[in-house]
Design a protein around this motif. Structure first.
Motif, PDB file in Angstrom:
ATOM      1  N   ASP A   1       0.856  -1.186   0.000  1.00 42.61           N
ATOM      2  CA  ASP A   1       0.000   0.000   0.000  1.00 42.61           C
ATOM      3  C   ASP A   1       0.896   1.241   0.000  1.00 42.61           C
ATOM      4  O   ASP A   1       1.603   1.506   0.974  1.00 42.61           O
ATOM      5  N   LEU A   2       0.873   1.986  -1.095  1.00 41.18           N
ATOM      6  CA  LEU A   2       1.717   3.172  -1.241  1.00 41.18           C
ATOM      7  C   LEU A   2       1.014   4.396  -0.653  1.00 41.18           C
ATOM      8  O   LEU A   2      -0.160   4.639  -0.933  1.00 41.18           O
ATOM      9  N   GLY A   3       1.748   5.162   0.147  1.00 46.73           N
ATOM     10  CA  GLY A   3       1.148   6.340   0.773  1.00 46.73           C
ATOM     11  C   GLY A   3       0.003   5.953   1.686  1.00 46.73           C
ATOM     12  O   GLY A   3      -1.093   6.499   1.602  1.00 46.73           O
ATOM     13  N   ALA A   4       0.274   5.026   2.593  1.00 50.89           N
ATOM     14  CA  ALA A   4      -0.791   4.344   3.349  1.00 50.89           C
ATOM     15  C   ALA A   4      -1.364   5.156   4.500  1.00 50.89           C
ATOM     16  O   ALA A   4      -2.314   4.711   5.148  1.00 50.89           O
ATOM     17  N   GLY A   5      -0.785   6.328   4.810  1.00 49.15           N
ATOM     18  CA  GLY A   5      -1.314   7.120   5.912  1.00 49.15           C
ATOM     19  C   GLY A   5      -1.205   6.370   7.230  1.00 49.15           C
ATOM     20  O   GLY A   5      -0.157   5.826   7.573  1.00 49.15           O
ATOM     21  N   ASP A   6      -2.314   6.313   7.971  1.00 53.95           N
ATOM     22  CA  ASP A   6      -2.290   5.628   9.272  1.00 53.95           C
ATOM     23  C   ASP A   6      -2.593   4.142   9.162  1.00 53.95           C
ATOM     24  O   ASP A   6      -2.627   3.430  10.157  1.00 53.95           O
ATOM     25  N   GLY A   7      -2.842   3.660   7.935  1.00 51.62           N
ATOM     26  CA  GLY A   7      -3.081   2.235   7.732  1.00 51.62           C
ATOM     27  C   GLY A   7      -4.522   1.803   7.877  1.00 51.62           C
ATOM     28  O   GLY A   7      -4.821   0.606   7.771  1.00 51.62           O
ATOM     29  N   GLY A   8      -5.423   2.751   8.080  1.00 50.99           N
ATOM     30  CA  GLY A   8      -6.829   2.385   8.261  1.00 50.99           C
ATOM     31  C   GLY A   8      -7.416   1.676   7.054  1.00 50.99           C
ATOM     32  O   GLY A   8      -8.136   0.678   7.194  1.00 50.99           O
ATOM     33  N   VAL A   9      -7.112   2.165   5.856  1.00 54.31           N
ATOM     34  CA  VAL A   9      -7.631   1.526   4.648  1.00 54.31           C
ATOM     35  C   VAL A   9      -6.857   0.248   4.349  1.00 54.31           C
ATOM     36  O   VAL A   9      -7.420  -0.736   3.868  1.00 54.31           O
ATOM     37  N   THR A  10      -5.566   0.238   4.663  1.00 60.36           N
ATOM     38  CA  THR A  10      -4.756  -0.970   4.483  1.00 60.36           C
ATOM     39  C   THR A  10      -5.373  -2.133   5.253  1.00 60.36           C
ATOM     40  O   THR A  10      -5.391  -3.275   4.769  1.00 60.36           O
ATOM     41  N   LEU A  11      -5.868  -1.858   6.445  1.00 66.66           N
ATOM     42  CA  LEU A  11      -6.470  -2.906   7.277  1.00 66.66           C
ATOM     43  C   LEU A  11      -7.680  -3.538   6.604  1.00 66.66           C
ATOM     44  O   LEU A  11      -7.986  -4.715   6.845  1.00 66.66           O
ATOM     45  N   GLN A  12      -8.396  -2.781   5.778  1.00 63.49           N
ATOM     46  CA  GLN A  12      -9.554  -3.334   5.080  1.00 63.49           C
ATOM     47  C   GLN A  12      -9.144  -4.397   4.064  1.00 63.49           C
ATOM     48  O   GLN A  12      -9.915  -5.292   3.740  1.00 63.49           O
TER      49      GLN A  12
ATOM     50  N   SER B   1      -1.720  -1.107  -3.967  1.00 65.83           N
ATOM     51  CA  SER B   1      -2.730  -0.051  -3.863  1.00 65.83           C
ATOM     52  C   SER B   1      -2.035   1.297  -3.781  1.00 65.83           C
ATOM     53  O   SER B   1      -0.982   1.440  -3.155  1.00 65.83           O
ATOM     54  N   CYS B   2      -2.643   2.260  -4.429  1.00 61.52           N
ATOM     55  CA  CYS B   2      -2.099   3.617  -4.491  1.00 61.52           C
ATOM     56  C   CYS B   2      -3.297   4.559  -4.365  1.00 61.52           C
ATOM     57  O   CYS B   2      -3.905   4.949  -5.361  1.00 61.52           O
ATOM     58  N   LEU B   3      -3.651   4.871  -3.138  1.00 64.87           N
ATOM     59  CA  LEU B   3      -4.930   5.522  -2.840  1.00 64.87           C
ATOM     60  C   LEU B   3      -4.731   6.994  -2.508  1.00 64.87           C
ATOM     61  O   LEU B   3      -4.137   7.335  -1.488  1.00 64.87           O
ATOM     62  N   ASN B   4      -5.227   7.841  -3.399  1.00 68.60           N
ATOM     63  CA  ASN B   4      -5.133   9.300  -3.220  1.00 68.60           C
ATOM     64  C   ASN B   4      -3.689   9.762  -3.033  1.00 68.60           C
ATOM     65  O   ASN B   4      -3.403  10.644  -2.228  1.00 68.60           O
ATOM     66  N   LEU B   5      -2.804   9.160  -3.802  1.00 71.25           N
ATOM     67  CA  LEU B   5      -1.395   9.523  -3.785  1.00 71.25           C
ATOM     68  C   LEU B   5      -0.956  10.204  -5.080  1.00 71.25           C
ATOM     69  O   LEU B   5      -0.148  11.132  -5.059  1.00 71.25           O
ATOM     70  N   LEU B   6      -1.480   9.767  -6.211  1.00 73.11           N
ATOM     71  CA  LEU B   6      -0.993  10.257  -7.499  1.00 73.11           C
ATOM     72  C   LEU B   6      -1.237  11.753  -7.708  1.00 73.11           C
ATOM     73  O   LEU B   6      -0.534  12.379  -8.510  1.00 73.11           O
ATOM     74  N   ASP B   7      -2.212  12.319  -7.008  1.00 77.03           N
ATOM     75  CA  ASP B   7      -2.432  13.778  -7.117  1.00 77.03           C
ATOM     76  C   ASP B   7      -1.731  14.543  -5.999  1.00 77.03           C
ATOM     77  O   ASP B   7      -1.913  15.750  -5.854  1.00 77.03           O
ATOM     78  N   ARG B   8      -0.909  13.824  -5.198  1.00 75.96           N
ATOM     79  CA  ARG B   8      -0.185  14.465  -4.094  1.00 75.96           C
ATOM     80  C   ARG B   8       1.301  14.096  -4.109  1.00 75.96           C
ATOM     81  O   ARG B   8       1.960  14.184  -3.082  1.00 75.96           O
ATOM     82  N   CYS B   9       1.800  13.694  -5.278  1.00 78.52           N
ATOM     83  CA  CYS B   9       3.208  13.311  -5.385  1.00 78.52           C
ATOM     84  C   CYS B   9       3.860  14.042  -6.550  1.00 78.52           C
ATOM     85  O   CYS B   9       3.171  14.578  -7.421  1.00 78.52           O
ATOM     86  N   ASP B  10       5.179  14.036  -6.569  1.00 79.86           N
ATOM     87  CA  ASP B  10       5.936  14.751  -7.593  1.00 79.86           C
ATOM     88  C   ASP B  10       5.866  14.088  -8.956  1.00 79.86           C
ATOM     89  O   ASP B  10       5.782  14.764  -9.979  1.00 79.86           O
ATOM     90  N   CYS B  11       5.902  12.754  -8.978  1.00 83.43           N
ATOM     91  CA  CYS B  11       6.074  12.031 -10.249  1.00 83.43           C
ATOM     92  C   CYS B  11       5.053  10.903 -10.388  1.00 83.43           C
ATOM     93  O   CYS B  11       5.402   9.711 -10.271  1.00 83.43           O
ATOM     94  N   PRO B  12       3.785  11.215 -10.646  1.00 79.53           N
ATOM     95  CA  PRO B  12       2.750  10.180 -10.692  1.00 79.53           C
ATOM     96  C   PRO B  12       2.932   9.169 -11.820  1.00 79.53           C
ATOM     97  O   PRO B  12       2.653   7.978 -11.640  1.00 79.53           O
ATOM     98  N   ASN B  13       3.398   9.622 -12.986  1.00 80.61           N
ATOM     99  CA  ASN B  13       3.598   8.673 -14.089  1.00 80.61           C
ATOM    100  C   ASN B  13       4.727   7.701 -13.771  1.00 80.61           C
ATOM    101  O   ASN B  13       4.640   6.509 -14.076  1.00 80.61           O
TER     102      ASN B  13
END
Length: 294
Positions: free
Chosen positions: A128-139, A184-196
């Protein structure tokens, strides 16, 4: 008419401060969270749309958000810390320090429907890339033997470790070609330098039959969080169009293929975040795509 989504949530909360599941649909247009205008999708996109619904796990998250928003002393303390640290720390790190700002995108049941797997499905490796606190990862975690995650925020990395996840360096996660069953890459591509670049790295690190799960807030408005600053990213996804549906078409027909993927299915989901004293929860609208290597 209140057009700003977050302001509308605040006003609706003032009108109905006590949350009752059976009244949610009366106070919020929940159907709009999950429904899109299918007629505005291209033929290639419309055949891949999977409509999901508000389920028990999502309702449980909303229950908890309403309850926490009424913890007066806790919320006052959170507001004080945020106001005194926001000039040098990112909102993500502040939330990590405070143990607040939990996120919810999809439940385990939603996840299994998206990847089209039974509840008994067992796979080896999840990243899980950019997983934050892991709440969604746990799902997602129950379906995998090994769970790895990345996160730029130090406080959030500590929270990921507390769940027992292997926390990888953000510069080294892409050193394992053909290794992961799901990335999984959840809400990361619009908050990173190099999404492609990230999408191409995901492609390389998936097993040949692996899947990528990508969530993206639309309309697409990218920036990079650097401390308290918001910076312009070095790369942009080739997303065009003004509406949610037009941008979904663009992702499926342009962005995915140019990065080596085919979209298998996608859905529309609310990207929920725990709120504060005045607002029980915040939400934006995600497009969640399941992709396979082309």
């Amino acid at each position: 008419m209140i057009r700003n989504q977050l302001l509308r949530v605040a006003v609706e909360h003032e009108m109905n401060t006590l949350f009752h599941r059976d009244k949610l649909t009366a106070n919020f247009n929940v159907d709009k969270w999950y429904n899109c205008k299918v007629e505005r999708l291209s033929p290639a996109a419309s055949s891949k749309f999977l409509k999901l619904d508000l389920d028990t796990a999502t309702s449980d998250f909303l229950d908890g958000s309403y309850e926490k928003s009424e913890w007066l002393l806790t919320q006052i303390w959170h507001s004080f810390v945020k106001s005194t640290t926001s000039w040098f720390a990112s909102a993500t790190s502040i939330n990590g320090w405070l143990g607040r700002g939990g996120m919810f995108i999809f439940s385990r049941n939603h996840f299994l429907q998206l990847v089209d797997r039974p509840a008994t499905w067992a796979a080896d490796n999840l990243l899980d890339l950019g997983a934050g606190d892991g709440g969604v990862t746990l799902q997602m975690a129950a379906s995998f033997q090994n769970i790895s995650a990345t996160e730029a925020s130090g406080p959030m990395r500590q929270r990921l470790s507390s769940h027992g996840f292997q926390v990888l360096d953000i510069e080294e996660w892409n050193q394992c070609p053909s290794h992961y069953d799901v990335i999984s890459c959840l809400n990361l591509l619009d908050r990173c330098d190099c999404p492609n670049t990230i999408m191409r790295d995901i492609h390389e690190c998936l097993k040949p039959n692996g899947l990528a799960v990508i969530a993206l807030v639309l309309p697409y408005r990218p920036f990079v969080e650097s401390g308290s600053k918001k910076l312009t990213p070095k790369e942009r996804l080739s997303i065009t169009g003004a509406t949610w549906e037009e941008q979904v078409n663009s992702f499926i027909e342009v962005v995915a293929p140019e990065n080596g993927f085919e979209v298998v299915r996608f859905t529309r989901l609310p990207y929920l975040c725990e709120g504060d004293l005045s607002v029980p929860f915040y939400y934006l609208i995600d497009a969640v795509f399941v992709l396979k290597p082309a």
